[in-house]
Every structure is written in structure tokens, then in C-alpha cells.
Design a protein around this motif. Sequence first.
Motif, mmCIF file in Angstrom:
data_model
loop_
_atom_site.group_PDB
_atom_site.id
_atom_site.type_symbol
_atom_site.label_atom_id
_atom_site.label_comp_id
_atom_site.label_asym_id
_atom_site.label_seq_id
_atom_site.Cartn_x
_atom_site.Cartn_y
_atom_site.Cartn_z
ATOM 1 N N GLN A 290 0.835 -1.203 0.000
ATOM 2 C CA GLN A 290 0.000 0.000 0.000
ATOM 3 C C GLN A 290 0.873 1.257 0.000
ATOM 4 O O GLN A 290 0.608 2.202 -0.751
ATOM 5 C CB GLN A 290 -0.923 0.005 1.224
ATOM 6 N N ARG A 291 1.900 1.259 0.838
ATOM 7 C CA ARG A 291 2.794 2.412 0.888
ATOM 8 C C ARG A 291 3.522 2.590 -0.444
ATOM 9 O O ARG A 291 3.746 3.718 -0.904
ATOM 10 C CB ARG A 291 3.804 2.262 2.038
ATOM 11 N N HIS A 292 3.889 1.470 -1.050
ATOM 12 C CA HIS A 292 4.561 1.533 -2.351
ATOM 13 C C HIS A 292 3.639 2.144 -3.400
ATOM 14 O O HIS A 292 4.076 2.966 -4.220
ATOM 15 C CB HIS A 292 4.984 0.121 -2.764
ATOM 16 N N ALA A 293 2.361 1.757 -3.383
ATOM 17 C CA ALA A 293 1.391 2.308 -4.333
ATOM 18 C C ALA A 293 1.202 3.813 -4.105
ATOM 19 O O ALA A 293 1.097 4.592 -5.064
ATOM 20 C CB ALA A 293 0.053 1.580 -4.198
ATOM 21 N N GLU A 294 1.158 4.224 -2.843
ATOM 22 C CA GLU A 294 0.996 5.650 -2.526
ATOM 23 C C GLU A 294 2.213 6.445 -3.015
ATOM 24 O O GLU A 294 2.061 7.556 -3.545
ATOM 25 C CB GLU A 294 0.814 5.827 -1.022
ATOM 26 N N ARG A 295 3.402 5.869 -2.836
ATOM 27 C CA ARG A 295 4.605 6.559 -3.305
ATOM 28 C C ARG A 295 4.610 6.681 -4.833
ATOM 29 O O ARG A 295 5.018 7.709 -5.380
ATOM 30 C CB ARG A 295 5.866 5.832 -2.828
ATOM 31 N N ASN A 296 4.159 5.636 -5.499
ATOM 32 C CA ASN A 296 4.106 5.684 -6.966
ATOM 33 C C ASN A 296 3.154 6.777 -7.448
ATOM 34 O O ASN A 296 3.419 7.452 -8.451
ATOM 35 C CB ASN A 296 3.674 4.329 -7.529
ATOM 36 N N ALA A 297 2.033 6.940 -6.737
ATOM 37 C CA ALA A 297 1.077 7.994 -7.095
ATOM 38 C C ALA A 297 1.711 9.371 -6.914
ATOM 39 O O ALA A 297 1.540 10.272 -7.752
ATOM 40 C CB ALA A 297 -0.177 7.861 -6.243
ATOM 41 N N LYS A 298 2.451 9.551 -5.830
ATOM 42 C CA LYS A 298 3.119 10.830 -5.592
ATOM 43 C C LYS A 298 4.245 11.074 -6.600
ATOM 44 O O LYS A 298 4.489 12.212 -7.010
ATOM 45 C CB LYS A 298 3.666 10.883 -4.160
ATOM 46 N N LYS A 299 4.926 9.988 -7.007
ATOM 47 C CA LYS A 299 5.971 10.138 -8.023
ATOM 48 C C LYS A 299 5.371 10.584 -9.353
ATOM 49 O O LYS A 299 5.973 11.392 -10.077
ATOM 50 C CB LYS A 299 6.718 8.812 -8.202
ATOM 51 N N ALA A 300 4.184 10.044 -9.668
ATOM 52 C CA ALA A 300 3.502 10.463 -10.894
ATOM 53 C C ALA A 300 3.148 11.947 -10.826
ATOM 54 O O ALA A 300 3.287 12.682 -11.820
ATOM 55 C CB ALA A 300 2.245 9.619 -11.100
ATOM 56 N N GLU A 301 2.699 12.393 -9.652
ATOM 57 C CA GLU A 301 2.386 13.808 -9.457
ATOM 58 C C GLU A 301 3.651 14.650 -9.584
ATOM 59 O O GLU A 301 3.629 15.748 -10.163
ATOM 60 C CB GLU A 301 1.747 14.017 -8.084
ATOM 61 N N LEU A 302 4.763 14.123 -9.066
ATOM 62 C CA LEU A 302 6.041 14.827 -9.143
ATOM 63 C C LEU A 302 6.474 14.995 -10.601
ATOM 64 O O LEU A 302 6.927 16.074 -11.001
ATOM 65 C CB LEU A 302 7.100 14.035 -8.356
ATOM 66 N N ASN A 303 6.318 13.944 -11.382
ATOM 67 C CA ASN A 303 6.666 14.012 -12.810
ATOM 68 C C ASN A 303 5.774 15.010 -13.550
ATOM 69 O O ASN A 303 6.239 15.724 -14.450
ATOM 70 C CB ASN A 303 6.537 12.628 -13.446
ATOM 71 N N SER A 304 4.498 15.066 -13.148
ATOM 72 C CA SER A 304 3.582 16.021 -13.765
ATOM 73 C C SER A 304 4.009 17.455 -13.458
ATOM 74 O O SER A 304 3.999 18.325 -14.337
ATOM 75 C CB SER A 304 2.157 15.766 -13.258
ATOM 76 N N LEU A 305 4.404 17.694 -12.214
ATOM 77 C CA LEU A 305 4.882 19.024 -11.830
ATOM 78 C C LEU A 305 6.147 19.393 -12.608
ATOM 79 O O LEU A 305 6.305 20.540 -13.037
ATOM 80 C CB LEU A 305 5.154 19.073 -10.328
ATOM 81 N N ALA A 306 7.037 18.410 -12.779
ATOM 82 C CA ALA A 306 8.286 18.669 -13.505
ATOM 83 C C ALA A 306 7.997 19.111 -14.936
ATOM 84 O O ALA A 306 8.659 20.015 -15.465
ATOM 85 C CB ALA A 306 9.159 17.413 -13.495
ATOM 86 N N ARG A 307 7.011 18.493 -15.569
ATOM 87 C CA ARG A 307 6.645 18.882 -16.940
ATOM 88 C C ARG A 307 6.081 20.303 -16.982
ATOM 89 O O ARG A 307 6.348 21.067 -17.906
ATOM 90 C CB ARG A 307 5.636 17.884 -17.509
#
Length: 325
Positions: A290-307
Motif C-alpha cells: 500500500q505504501r509503495h502504491a501511494e509513493r508511486n502515485a506521488k511520483k507520478a504527481e512529481l513528474n507532472s509538476l516537472a513537466r
Amino acid sequence: MISFLISILPTVIYLIVLKALDSFALARFKLIIRNILFGIMWCAIAFILTNPVCLGIPASIGDVSMMPLVEEIFKGFILARLIVKRKFRFMAQCLIYGAAIGSGFSLLENIIYFYFNPDMAFGTAAVRGFGCAILHMGCTALFATILLLVYKKLHNAFGIIISIIPSVAIHFAHNIILSKQLMNPMVALALVIVIFIALFIFLFTYGEKKIHEWMDNSISNDIQTRAAIRTGNFSDTKAGEYLLSVKEQFEPEVFFDMICYVQLLLELRIAKQSDMLMRQAGFGEEDAEQRHAERNAKKAELNSLARQIGKTGMRVLAPLVQDGI
């Protein structure tokens, strides 16, 4: 049957030893299996390319002296790509996944070798099986470890070339010693085992020491910086002073995204550091997925911010986010 067991035994031993050594649980079982499969795939490709008969070329044309170079390049390709993209941060990860690829490579290579030599004596099979496995695991892990250190200073192909030379040299020397019978095979096997196991233990211990130092030096700073952002005192920190000095170069919404990027990155880093400490203490396994899935969601948000921030903004943020997650 015995030859097959000898082929898979090094991989089984590797997984057992890994479980004992990886106190931070840096390795994910799925990724280990995936890298073992990558190793098997590269072995199949290398077998075709380095065996002239498979390509319809007369066997006399084949040059076995090129095999160490070809094999080490193939095994190191995936690792080099991951390190260049900063997917690996710790030395222990290089050892773990490098050895996994080498393990898969040697697994198929042993099966092929024993298939074409079914009458091999047990002692010869053992020397061949274990020697091949430890050599491939050790050379691939060594390449990944050196590249992780070298690439921090040489961010180009030259760094990759320098990093692969020791592995190719060791592999080539091992092949020459056995083919020219310069050393008793049992002695050569013992030497390979002692050297690589000692090197693995040293690098693993050293790597975990560096993890402790990294957490000691960064977790408190990350928490303080994150708290400063939340309480509106970010400008009082060095990171805040730096960002405010370039504020006028960006549109307000872009600058806001930059602040959000730093905050989210800090949250991910703190979560990762906390998870590592929990795993080392023997906790947190029950909700790890579950924690891994939550981190992946935040990483996706991080990549979106970077773009949204763009290349110029990310270059400005580079001094603040160079440690990654």
C-alpha cells in the motif's frame, strides 16, 4: 538432473544470502526476478551472437576472445540505463540487481553448457557451474557499483566505458587461465569465490554504512525544510533564500509549482527514509504494498509538476533536488 541442480543452486544461494545481508530491504523480490529474467534473455542473445554456427558462419571464424566483452556489455546494458536515469541511489542496490542479472545469465549458460556436455564428471560440473555463476554475478555487480561512483563525476559514455573495463578484464583473465590451463580449475574456483564473496561483503557493509550516514545527514534537514514550507518560514532556510533569489525569472504559477515540487519531493524522501528504518527494525511489511502504491502515485504527481515547471525551472531546482528520492 545433477547438472541442472548445479545450474540453479548458485541462484538459490544468492537469494538466501541476499535476504541475510539486505537489512534495509532495498531489493524488491519482483525486481530481482525481473533482473534474473533479463540475465537469461541477454544470455540467449549473447549465445547466438558469439556462436558462429547459430548464425550460419563457419565455427573457425568465431573469436572466443571477444566473448567477455560482448557478455559484459550485454549484462551491463540494463544497469547502465538505470544508473544513468538515477534509478539506483545506493551501492547495495547495484550489488543486488547486478548479481541478479549475472545470476540469470549464468543460469542459462550453465544449462546450455551441460546440455552439450551431458557426460561431464560431477566435480568438473561443480567447478564449471559455480565458477561461471560467481564470475558473472561478481563482474556484473562490480560494473554497476563502479559506474554508480564514476557517473557522479563523469556524466557521459566515457564514464560507462571506464566502469566496464575491470569486469571485462577479470572475465577475460578467468577465461584465459582456464583455457590455457594456467591454474588448477579447483584453485581457480576457490580464488573466484574468495575474491568476490569478500568484495561483496565489504561493499555491502560499506554501502549500508553510507546509507546510515545519508539518513543521519539528510532526514533532519528534510524534516526541517518541509516544516519551514508548511509554517511559512521557507524564506528563512538556505533553500528558500536560493529560490527567492530566482523568483523574478518565472511566472507566479510556475514558481508556485516549483515550491510544490520541492515540498512533495521532501515528503517522498522522508517517507522513504522512514520505511527503510522500519524495515531494518523488522516492521512495516504488512502494508508495504500500500505504501509503495501511494509513493508511486506521488511520483507520478512529481513528474507532472516537472513537466509543468519545464527544463529551465528544473535546472534551477537541480541544486535542491540533486539527491532525488
